[in-house]
Write a protein that holds these residues in place. Structure first.
Motif, PDB file in Angstrom:
ATOM      1  N   ALA A  34      -8.804  27.286  19.760  1.00  0.00           N
ATOM      2  CA  ALA A  34     -10.204  27.439  20.182  1.00  0.00           C
ATOM      3  C   ALA A  34     -10.664  26.280  21.064  1.00  0.00           C
ATOM      4  O   ALA A  34     -11.623  26.425  21.826  1.00  0.00           O
ATOM      5  CB  ALA A  34     -11.095  27.521  18.943  1.00  0.00           C
ATOM      6  N   GLU A  66      -7.665  23.167   3.978  1.00  0.00           N
ATOM      7  CA  GLU A  66      -8.051  24.567   4.106  1.00  0.00           C
ATOM      8  C   GLU A  66      -7.181  25.249   5.168  1.00  0.00           C
ATOM      9  O   GLU A  66      -6.705  26.363   4.985  1.00  0.00           O
ATOM     10  CB  GLU A  66      -9.530  24.692   4.485  1.00  0.00           C
ATOM     11  CG  GLU A  66     -10.023  26.127   4.292  1.00  0.00           C
ATOM     12  CD  GLU A  66     -11.077  26.589   5.287  1.00  0.00           C
ATOM     13  OE1 GLU A  66     -11.466  25.810   6.174  1.00  0.00           O
ATOM     14  OE2 GLU A  66     -11.483  27.748   5.183  1.00  0.00           O
ATOM     15  N   GLN A  67      -6.932  24.544   6.279  1.00  0.00           N
ATOM     16  CA  GLN A  67      -6.145  25.165   7.347  1.00  0.00           C
ATOM     17  C   GLN A  67      -4.696  25.389   6.907  1.00  0.00           C
ATOM     18  O   GLN A  67      -4.064  26.351   7.307  1.00  0.00           O
ATOM     19  CB  GLN A  67      -6.225  24.328   8.641  1.00  0.00           C
ATOM     20  CG  GLN A  67      -5.611  25.008   9.856  1.00  0.00           C
ATOM     21  CD  GLN A  67      -6.164  26.411  10.123  1.00  0.00           C
ATOM     22  OE1 GLN A  67      -7.288  26.724   9.795  1.00  0.00           O
ATOM     23  NE2 GLN A  67      -5.348  27.274  10.698  1.00  0.00           N
ATOM     24  N   ALA A 114     -15.794  29.973  11.094  1.00  0.00           N
ATOM     25  CA  ALA A 114     -14.694  29.093  11.508  1.00  0.00           C
ATOM     26  C   ALA A 114     -15.150  27.738  12.044  1.00  0.00           C
ATOM     27  O   ALA A 114     -14.317  26.852  12.212  1.00  0.00           O
ATOM     28  CB  ALA A 114     -13.828  29.796  12.553  1.00  0.00           C
ATOM     29  N   ASP A 133      -6.385  33.602  17.088  1.00  0.00           N
ATOM     30  CA  ASP A 133      -6.339  32.682  15.957  1.00  0.00           C
ATOM     31  C   ASP A 133      -5.181  31.713  16.193  1.00  0.00           C
ATOM     32  O   ASP A 133      -4.277  31.992  16.983  1.00  0.00           O
ATOM     33  CB  ASP A 133      -6.144  33.446  14.638  1.00  0.00           C
ATOM     34  CG  ASP A 133      -6.675  32.663  13.429  1.00  0.00           C
ATOM     35  OD1 ASP A 133      -7.793  32.976  12.960  1.00  0.00           O
ATOM     36  OD2 ASP A 133      -5.981  31.729  12.966  1.00  0.00           O
ATOM     37  N   ILE A 134      -5.199  30.605  15.455  1.00  0.00           N
ATOM     38  CA  ILE A 134      -4.107  29.629  15.608  1.00  0.00           C
ATOM     39  C   ILE A 134      -3.015  29.865  14.557  1.00  0.00           C
ATOM     40  O   ILE A 134      -1.907  29.363  14.680  1.00  0.00           O
ATOM     41  CB  ILE A 134      -4.674  28.190  15.535  1.00  0.00           C
ATOM     42  CG1 ILE A 134      -3.728  27.200  16.217  1.00  0.00           C
ATOM     43  CG2 ILE A 134      -4.999  27.778  14.101  1.00  0.00           C
ATOM     44  CD1 ILE A 134      -4.363  25.867  16.538  1.00  0.00           C
ATOM     45  N   ARG A 144     -11.750  35.462   0.968  1.00  0.00           N
ATOM     46  CA  ARG A 144     -13.006  35.350   1.712  1.00  0.00           C
ATOM     47  C   ARG A 144     -14.225  35.552   0.809  1.00  0.00           C
ATOM     48  O   ARG A 144     -15.134  34.715   0.796  1.00  0.00           O
ATOM     49  CB  ARG A 144     -13.011  36.349   2.879  1.00  0.00           C
ATOM     50  CG  ARG A 144     -14.168  36.143   3.822  1.00  0.00           C
ATOM     51  CD  ARG A 144     -14.134  37.149   4.964  1.00  0.00           C
ATOM     52  NE  ARG A 144     -14.847  36.667   6.116  1.00  0.00           N
ATOM     53  CZ  ARG A 144     -16.163  36.681   6.235  1.00  0.00           C
ATOM     54  NH1 ARG A 144     -16.907  37.137   5.248  1.00  0.00           N
ATOM     55  NH2 ARG A 144     -16.737  36.218   7.316  1.00  0.00           N
ATOM     56  N   GLY A 187      -8.825  35.396  12.053  1.00  0.00           N
ATOM     57  CA  GLY A 187      -8.200  35.580  10.743  1.00  0.00           C
ATOM     58  C   GLY A 187      -7.449  36.902  10.721  1.00  0.00           C
ATOM     59  O   GLY A 187      -6.857  37.319  11.729  1.00  0.00           O
ATOM     60  N   GLY A 190      -3.738  31.111  19.830  1.00  0.00           N
ATOM     61  CA  GLY A 190      -4.275  30.118  20.749  1.00  0.00           C
ATOM     62  C   GLY A 190      -5.126  29.133  19.976  1.00  0.00           C
ATOM     63  O   GLY A 190      -5.335  29.285  18.770  1.00  0.00           O
ATOM     64  N   MET A 208      -2.071  34.664   9.776  1.00  0.00           N
ATOM     65  CA  MET A 208      -3.300  35.445   9.934  1.00  0.00           C
ATOM     66  C   MET A 208      -3.111  36.525  10.996  1.00  0.00           C
ATOM     67  O   MET A 208      -3.547  37.670  10.842  1.00  0.00           O
ATOM     68  CB  MET A 208      -4.474  34.529  10.316  1.00  0.00           C
ATOM     69  CG  MET A 208      -4.969  33.690   9.171  1.00  0.00           C
ATOM     70  SD  MET A 208      -5.743  34.731   7.898  1.00  0.00           S
ATOM     71  CE  MET A 208      -6.349  33.489   6.772  1.00  0.00           C
ATOM     72  N   SER A 238     -11.022  32.997  16.362  1.00  0.00           N
ATOM     73  CA  SER A 238     -10.609  32.637  15.005  1.00  0.00           C
ATOM     74  C   SER A 238     -10.769  33.870  14.109  1.00  0.00           C
ATOM     75  O   SER A 238     -11.501  33.866  13.116  1.00  0.00           O
ATOM     76  CB  SER A 238     -11.395  31.436  14.478  1.00  0.00           C
ATOM     77  OG  SER A 238     -11.120  30.323  15.290  1.00  0.00           O
ATOM     78  N   MET A 295      -4.670  28.584   5.427  1.00  0.00           N
ATOM     79  CA  MET A 295      -4.796  29.652   6.439  1.00  0.00           C
ATOM     80  C   MET A 295      -3.455  29.983   7.089  1.00  0.00           C
ATOM     81  O   MET A 295      -3.293  31.008   7.713  1.00  0.00           O
ATOM     82  CB  MET A 295      -5.798  29.251   7.545  1.00  0.00           C
ATOM     83  CG  MET A 295      -7.197  29.043   7.049  1.00  0.00           C
ATOM     84  SD  MET A 295      -7.957  30.570   6.473  1.00  0.00           S
ATOM     85  CE  MET A 295      -8.641  30.059   4.924  1.00  0.00           C
TER      86      MET A 295
HETATM   87  C1  SAM Z   1     -12.305  31.013   7.286  1.00  0.00           C
HETATM   88  S1  SAM Z   1     -11.251  31.838   8.442  1.00  0.00           S
HETATM   89  C2  SAM Z   1     -12.346  33.053   9.202  1.00  0.00           C
HETATM   90  C3  SAM Z   1     -11.597  34.293   9.629  1.00  0.00           C
HETATM   91  C4  SAM Z   1     -12.468  35.443  10.143  1.00  0.00           C
HETATM   92  N1  SAM Z   1     -13.226  35.060  11.313  1.00  0.00           N
HETATM   93  C5  SAM Z   1     -13.395  35.952   9.070  1.00  0.00           C
HETATM   94  O1  SAM Z   1     -14.583  35.598   9.095  1.00  0.00           O
HETATM   95  O2  SAM Z   1     -12.937  36.705   8.219  1.00  0.00           O
HETATM   96  C6  SAM Z   1     -11.108  30.594   9.696  1.00  0.00           C
HETATM   97  C7  SAM Z   1     -10.031  30.929  10.727  1.00  0.00           C
HETATM   98  O3  SAM Z   1     -10.079  29.942  11.766  1.00  0.00           O
HETATM   99  C8  SAM Z   1      -8.761  29.739  12.225  1.00  0.00           C
HETATM  100  N2  SAM Z   1      -8.688  28.462  12.973  1.00  0.00           N
HETATM  101  C9  SAM Z   1      -8.747  27.211  12.472  1.00  0.00           C
HETATM  102  N3  SAM Z   1      -8.625  26.302  13.463  1.00  0.00           N
HETATM  103  C10 SAM Z   1      -8.476  27.005  14.629  1.00  0.00           C
HETATM  104  C11 SAM Z   1      -8.315  26.626  16.000  1.00  0.00           C
HETATM  105  N4  SAM Z   1      -8.258  25.347  16.366  1.00  0.00           N
HETATM  106  N5  SAM Z   1      -8.213  27.597  16.915  1.00  0.00           N
HETATM  107  C12 SAM Z   1      -8.254  28.924  16.553  1.00  0.00           C
HETATM  108  N6  SAM Z   1      -8.420  29.332  15.271  1.00  0.00           N
HETATM  109  C13 SAM Z   1      -8.531  28.386  14.316  1.00  0.00           C
HETATM  110  C14 SAM Z   1      -7.946  29.762  10.936  1.00  0.00           C
HETATM  111  O4  SAM Z   1      -6.567  29.955  11.164  1.00  0.00           O
HETATM  112  C15 SAM Z   1      -8.602  30.903  10.171  1.00  0.00           C
HETATM  113  O5  SAM Z   1      -7.971  32.137  10.404  1.00  0.00           O
END
Ligand code: SAM
Length: 271
Positions: free
Chosen positions: A171, A61-62, A189, A145-146, A79, A124, A169, A150, A122, A65
């Motif tokens: 999380a 999944e990532q 997330a 976000d990482i 989404r 997105g 960054g 995104m 996170s 992303m």
């Molecule tokens: C399903 S999306 C949700 C995006 C947004 N919050 C929304 O609800 O529309 C999950 C997000 O988490 C981010 N993500 C995953 N692992 C992460 C990490 N370790 N640190 C920061 N962001 C992360 C992904 O890149 C992605 O953009």
């Protein structure tokens, strides 16, 4: 994007030497304590310390992303479809409507009642970041976000929001000082993190006393198809009582939850 905003610089912690407020604004901001130069992406500041290399996406999944195409289609197609499959009817439907997710998150954060800064963790492509920025136009709103893709999509959509700063960054190790945020939003997330407990610790550390943590995630899927899809994609689900106990171990209190189909929105507070 306001990387030079003193209110933003005051809360940043250098990802290498952990000095707070040490960022000298420049075309490529540099930490005045350790000399780390941070990259500026297309509309975002990269606050990952890349000395150990680029992070590798831990799940399929990532990897999606990180794709520009998915980032571009995320809000309109990815989404709503994903939420519908994982959580059934009633979760993603009418997201911007009176009982939709955006309203519930904004209301739960209590943005009228307390000052920022605010973090959309996170973020997105910034659906919630933009709603938060509109609700608190005088406060710093940081979207983290990482995924570069995104963040680029978020930057393209946030051009009209002067109070939004976007940063790259992780999380698990937030590049912010202790006790700075009035509230942290964390939509959809939790299932993406390697170590959710470490993320909870970081959220707790960076919230001010009395600050709120509002998140949403998937509970058990209401349909067999949803359960199979989650298993096939290796997506973790959370049980609200288990999450309540977990957050309380980390130091949160006043856990509340609201079910939206097979998903739920929760709020907890740092004492
Ligand atoms: C399903 S999306 C949700 C995006 C947004 N919050 C929304 O609800 O529309 C999950 C997000 O988490 C981010 N993500 C995953 N692992 C992460 C990490 N370790 N640190 C920061 N962001 C992360 C992904 O890149 C992605 O953009």
């Amino acid at each position: 994007m306001p990387f030079r905003d003193p209110a933003f610089i005051a809360i940043v912690r250098c990802p290498r030497c952990q000095a707070v407020g040490s960022l000298a604004p420049a075309r490529e901001p540099t930490c005045e304590r350790c000399g780390l130069t941070l990259a500026v992406g297309n509309g975002f500041l990269d606050l990952l310390d890349l000395a150990a290399g680029e992070p590798t996406a831990p799940t399929a999944e990532q990897r999606f992303m990180e794709s520009e195409l998915v980032a571009r289609l995320y809000e309109r197609v990815w989404r709503p479809t994903f939420v519908r499959v994982m959580a059934g009817r009633g979760a993603g439907a009418g997201i911007g409507g009176p009982a939709g997710e955006l309203f519930v998150h904004r209301h739960s954060l209590g943005m009228d009642e307390r000052p920022g800064p605010w973090l959309d963790l996170s973020c997105g492509p910034g659906l919630f970041t933009r709603a938060m920025a509109a609700a608190a136009p005088g406060a710093v709103v940081v979207g983290l976000d990482i995924s570069r893709a995104m963040l680029e999509a978020a930057a393209a959509r946030a051009t009209g929001y002067a109070n939004v700063t976007l940063v790259r960054g992780d999380a698990h190790s937030l590049p912010f000082a202790d006790g700075v945020f009035g509230g942290i939003n964390n939509a959809g997330a939790l299932h993406a993190y390697d170590d959710p407990e470490q993320v909870f610790r970081e959220i707790h550390r960076t919230l001010r006393p009395g600050g709120v943590y509002v998140g949403s995630t998937f509970a058990e899927a209401p349909t067999v198809f949803g359960r199979l899809a989650a298993r096939a994609a290796g997506i973790r689900r959370f049980d609200p009582p288990e999450l309540r106990a977990w957050l309380s171990r980390v130091g949160f209190h006043e856990f509340e939850e609201l079910r939206l189909g097979g998903a739920f929105v929760f709020r907890a507070r740092r004492p």
